[in-house]
Scaffold this active site. Sequence first.
Site, PDB file in Angstrom:
ATOM      1  N   GLU A 159       0.791  -1.235   0.000  1.00  0.00           N
ATOM      2  CA  GLU A 159       0.000   0.000   0.000  1.00  0.00           C
ATOM      3  C   GLU A 159       0.822   1.282   0.000  1.00  0.00           C
ATOM      4  OE1 GLU A 159      -2.976  -0.065   3.078  1.00  0.00           O
ATOM      5  OE2 GLU A 159      -3.978  -1.810   2.217  1.00  0.00           O
ATOM      6  N   GLU A 352      -5.223  -8.565   0.688  1.00  0.00           N
ATOM      7  CA  GLU A 352      -5.811  -8.304   2.019  1.00  0.00           C
ATOM      8  C   GLU A 352      -7.307  -8.098   1.873  1.00  0.00           C
ATOM      9  OE1 GLU A 352      -4.267  -5.023   4.389  1.00  0.00           O
ATOM     10  OE2 GLU A 352      -2.212  -5.604   3.919  1.00  0.00           O
TER      11      GLU A 352
END
Length: 437
Positions: A159, A352
């Site tokens: 991320e 995720e």
Amino acid sequence: MATEADRALPRFPDGFLWGVATSAHQIEGAAEEREASVWDVFTARPGRVKDGSTAAVACDHYHRYREDVALLAGLGVDAYRFSVSWPRVNSPGGLDFYDRLVDELCAAGVRPVPTLFHWDLPASLDWLQRDTAARFADHAAVVAARLGDRVTTWITLNEPAEHTLLGHAIGVHAPGERLLFDALPVAHHQLLAHGLAVRALRAAGAADIGIANSHSPVRPASGDPADVEAAGFYDVLLNRLFAEPVLLGRYPDPMVELMPADAQADLEAVAEPVDWYGVNYYAPARVGAPGSGGAPSGGPPLPDGLPFRLREIEGRPVTDSGWPVVPEGLTDLLTGFHERYGDRLPPVVVTENGCSCEGIDDQERIAYLDAHVRALHDALEAGVDVRGYFVWSLLDNFEWAEGYARRFGLVHVDRDTLERTPKSSYHWFRNQLRARR
Ligand code: FCB
């Protein structure tokens, strides 16, 4: 009435990878046995973490990894996504820990999937400096040289969008900078780091490399042109800014003008082909113009002066974190990527997905995961080449600025004793995986 816990999940293709994910800073502890990271420095400042906690001990996974690998084996997952702490790798004996962990995973028949950076930058480094990208490629080479005989699947970064926005633009995560758009070099330097690391990993013989990018489908708060424009801008900032350099080798307008002068010349390296593209999905975003109506979303407060506002998604349950539960957002996201990027999009892995809730009998988590796996299957049926799904997370852990107040684990961790107790969702996931075999 049948509950989610009783319903079998739809069938995925043979070879589909089922896993769970964690990250080093959130679970390892043993902070005194490694260099400091930007997160150690940040959490030491009063008021930065809601419950005033730190990750100095976290889940003490550094000492309890054998027990945690046994939990993974008991769950029956194919793969375990963890992160390699760069500050630990820099410290004496640090790589030995990952050596032991990887051996333990291989012995348990669980594929190790390390992420080389999950936000815990060595405190001596700074993503505003271009040279950090080259240092990251060196880090990738060091780790690959040590683990590459047993690790076949690699993730470069976790991320970079959140690390840029939360850490450097609005300062609610480490390193706590509030640079707004002056944080954009941080995005570029991470993307360059990603590309250089892909090259370093390939040079070390790796052939299964991806990135874990956070994405949300973005919807305008209304049909008003000002809201539509604000939503389009937010989509650029959160999604396209991080996907397009990697997948297409270019920055989207209007970001291209705001990037460092040398960014154009780096794009060939940034776009070094990945073998698959990782997507972290939690919830969609509803976006309006600054003056638009509607309640604010549950996310962190954004400073004034930005050309958009995040709005509440009405009529949906929210998790403990205040995030709306919108499973079909995952289908929309993946089919949207498939349409937007066509054959430039490699196979996708959901790296995720999960939710925070309290309790050991965590029926909300079962319902959340059940619905999202079904939504993922819908994307597969709509033609998206989806190859894997990782639940965030194995253990209740240090949830960054939320401290220990948010529990994302399939396994409960007692904050006093650190005792692990599998929750109902752990048993649910294990039964689903067993039924598949
Ligand atoms: C993601 C992070 C992960 C975890 C989950 C809840 O943004 O990558 O470390 O905190 O959110």
